[in-house]
Design an enzyme around this catalytic site. Structure first.
Site, PDB file in Angstrom:
ATOM      1  N   ASP A  94      57.216 -39.034  29.161  1.00  0.00           N
ATOM      2  CA  ASP A  94      57.408 -40.221  28.309  1.00  0.00           C
ATOM      3  C   ASP A  94      58.181 -39.792  27.064  1.00  0.00           C
ATOM      4  O   ASP A  94      57.729 -38.931  26.312  1.00  0.00           O
ATOM      5  CB  ASP A  94      56.048 -40.823  27.949  1.00  0.00           C
ATOM      6  CG  ASP A  94      56.169 -42.213  27.350  1.00  0.00           C
ATOM      7  OD1 ASP A  94      57.237 -42.540  26.787  1.00  0.00           O
ATOM      8  OD2 ASP A  94      55.177 -42.976  27.427  1.00  0.00           O
ATOM      9  N   ASP A 105      62.177 -46.209  24.118  1.00  0.00           N
ATOM     10  CA  ASP A 105      60.928 -45.633  24.628  1.00  0.00           C
ATOM     11  C   ASP A 105      61.009 -45.762  26.149  1.00  0.00           C
ATOM     12  O   ASP A 105      61.164 -46.875  26.665  1.00  0.00           O
ATOM     13  CB  ASP A 105      59.776 -46.457  24.023  1.00  0.00           C
ATOM     14  CG  ASP A 105      58.397 -45.932  24.355  1.00  0.00           C
ATOM     15  OD1 ASP A 105      58.280 -44.924  25.059  1.00  0.00           O
ATOM     16  OD2 ASP A 105      57.419 -46.575  23.902  1.00  0.00           O
ATOM     17  N   HIS A 165      54.665 -53.097  24.531  1.00  0.00           N
ATOM     18  CA  HIS A 165      54.562 -53.407  23.098  1.00  0.00           C
ATOM     19  C   HIS A 165      55.902 -53.838  22.529  1.00  0.00           C
ATOM     20  O   HIS A 165      56.953 -53.453  23.037  1.00  0.00           O
ATOM     21  CB  HIS A 165      54.060 -52.174  22.344  1.00  0.00           C
ATOM     22  CG  HIS A 165      54.763 -50.897  22.726  1.00  0.00           C
ATOM     23  ND1 HIS A 165      55.827 -50.399  22.016  1.00  0.00           N
ATOM     24  CD2 HIS A 165      54.589 -50.043  23.770  1.00  0.00           C
ATOM     25  CE1 HIS A 165      56.251 -49.286  22.598  1.00  0.00           C
ATOM     26  NE2 HIS A 165      55.527 -49.045  23.672  1.00  0.00           N
ATOM     27  N   HIS A 173      55.123 -49.306  17.816  1.00  0.00           N
ATOM     28  CA  HIS A 173      54.272 -50.438  18.198  1.00  0.00           C
ATOM     29  C   HIS A 173      54.275 -51.390  17.015  1.00  0.00           C
ATOM     30  O   HIS A 173      53.630 -51.141  16.014  1.00  0.00           O
ATOM     31  CB  HIS A 173      52.842 -49.977  18.487  1.00  0.00           C
ATOM     32  CG  HIS A 173      52.730 -49.191  19.754  1.00  0.00           C
ATOM     33  ND1 HIS A 173      52.012 -49.627  20.843  1.00  0.00           N
ATOM     34  CD2 HIS A 173      53.262 -48.013  20.119  1.00  0.00           C
ATOM     35  CE1 HIS A 173      52.115 -48.733  21.815  1.00  0.00           C
ATOM     36  NE2 HIS A 173      52.855 -47.741  21.400  1.00  0.00           N
ATOM     37  N   GLU A 198      55.662 -51.030  30.210  1.00  0.00           N
ATOM     38  CA  GLU A 198      55.225 -49.767  30.788  1.00  0.00           C
ATOM     39  C   GLU A 198      54.011 -49.899  31.695  1.00  0.00           C
ATOM     40  O   GLU A 198      52.886 -49.684  31.271  1.00  0.00           O
ATOM     41  CB  GLU A 198      54.979 -48.719  29.702  1.00  0.00           C
ATOM     42  CG  GLU A 198      54.160 -49.156  28.511  1.00  0.00           C
ATOM     43  CD  GLU A 198      54.069 -48.026  27.468  1.00  0.00           C
ATOM     44  OE1 GLU A 198      53.848 -46.872  27.847  1.00  0.00           O
ATOM     45  OE2 GLU A 198      54.233 -48.316  26.274  1.00  0.00           O
ATOM     46  N   GLU A 292      58.541 -46.673  32.395  1.00  0.00           N
ATOM     47  CA  GLU A 292      58.739 -47.482  31.190  1.00  0.00           C
ATOM     48  C   GLU A 292      60.219 -47.656  30.877  1.00  0.00           C
ATOM     49  O   GLU A 292      61.006 -46.713  31.018  1.00  0.00           O
ATOM     50  CB  GLU A 292      58.048 -46.796  29.996  1.00  0.00           C
ATOM     51  CG  GLU A 292      58.208 -47.553  28.672  1.00  0.00           C
ATOM     52  CD  GLU A 292      57.418 -46.908  27.523  1.00  0.00           C
ATOM     53  OE1 GLU A 292      57.108 -45.706  27.615  1.00  0.00           O
ATOM     54  OE2 GLU A 292      57.138 -47.620  26.550  1.00  0.00           O
TER      55      GLU A 292
END
Ligand code: MN
Ligand code: MN
Length: 307
Positions: A94, A105, A165, A173, A198, A292
């Site tokens: 990640d 992300d 998010h 976030h 994700e 993700e």
């Protein structure tokens, strides 16, 4: 209930910067997936990832999260880490990249054993199906429903207490959560903005718990009274990270020993300077997979920046 916003919240320049961060994140994710091999130390993979992000003109938005098997998220190698990738490890890579605070992300899961291919396919396909149905104004609960249905069709469970998010500048976030299951209590819709989606799939119970171990931290307050030594560390982190997450590896050249770094971190946690991100472990010790992407909703367009 959130009233959808008609005015534009992103400028064209913002969108260009999110795309730039996304291109770096995508490239480093793909390189890391190819680079990871059985027998490799997690520490070496983390350093490869973070160095490549910098070489390509970005900065890690958070330390590379390398979470194996039942560890779902929030594990980054510690300074003296000797954990090694095994043939049958299910490794979540990640990656977070920021360019001037514009964040991407993204995550992928790898394993070198075919045993876990269906589990990996479940979260990969869940993300792909969400991308297919994405449109401005889509309900967050609809995304969750697609994720849940897809993962269940493989005979696995989504992890209900992990979620996608909203993202804002310098904020990974930024307040809104995108569920990984059809949560009917979630009533908001995705208006113009940046979001990470994700899906996590598991053969366990579908929940994570917080471990007592934490390897990732961020500054939450700088008002405390500190010793000169503590202040030096906090100033250094604040200058280089602001409130973005960091790990003990970041302090390698600033503080002499591993023990020294850990003792300062402990003090800063106790004084309330640092926020702690505990390692997240599947409650039933199930194996976990995750994919993700970061998306930008801009006008009528949906841009997947990390695809
Ligand atoms: Mn992530
Ligand atoms: Mn994320």
């Amino acid at each position: 209930m959130l009233v959808s916003c008609l005015k534009s919240v992103l400028s064209e320049e913002d969108v260009r910067m999110y795309i730039r961060a996304g291109e770096i994140a995508k490239r480093v994710r793909e390189e890391a997936v190819r680079y990871a091999k059985p027998g490799m130390k997690l520490l070496d993979l983390a350093e490869f990832i973070e160095n490549r992000i910098r070489e390509l003109g970005g900065e890690p938005a958070f330390p590379a999260n390398l979470s194996i098997n039942s560890i779902a998220a929030h594990y980054t190698p510690v300074l003296d880490d000797d954990s090694v990738i095994l043939e049958d490890s299910v490794l979540k890579i990640d990656i977070g990249v920021h360019v001037d605070g514009y964040i991407a992300d993204t995550a992928a899961t790898v394993s070198f054993s075919p045993v876990y291919e269906p589990l990996i396919e479940a979260s990969r396909n869940a993300l792909e199906r969400v991308i297919e149905v994405l449109r401005p104004g889509i309900k967050a609960s609809e995304i969750g429903r697609v994720i849940e249905e897809t993962i269940k069709s493989y005979g696995f469970k989504p992890i209900r207490n992990l979620s996608g998010h909203s993202i804002d500048r310098y904020m990974i976030h930024s307040g809104y959560s995108i569920p990984n299951y059809g949560d009917r209590w979630v009533r908001w819709s995705l208006s113009e903005g940046v979001y990470a989606i994700e899906p996590f799939a598991t053969n366990g119970v579908g929940l994570v718990r917080e471990d007592i171990v934490a390897t990732i931290f961020s500054i939450k307050s700088i008002k405390q009274r500190l010793s000169i030594r503590e202040k030096k560390v906090v100033d250094y982190i604040w200058r280089s990270r602001r409130s973005l997450p960091f790990c003990e590896r970041r302090l390698k050249n600033l503080v002499g020993s591993v023990e020294g770094i850990r003792s300062i971190l402990r003090i800063l946690i106790n004084k309330g300077v640092l926020h702690v991100y505990p390692v997240l472990i599947e409650k039933g010790n199930g194996i976990v997979s995750q994919f993700e992407h970061t998306i930008v909703i801009y006008g009528r367009d949906v841009i997947v920046t990390t695809k």
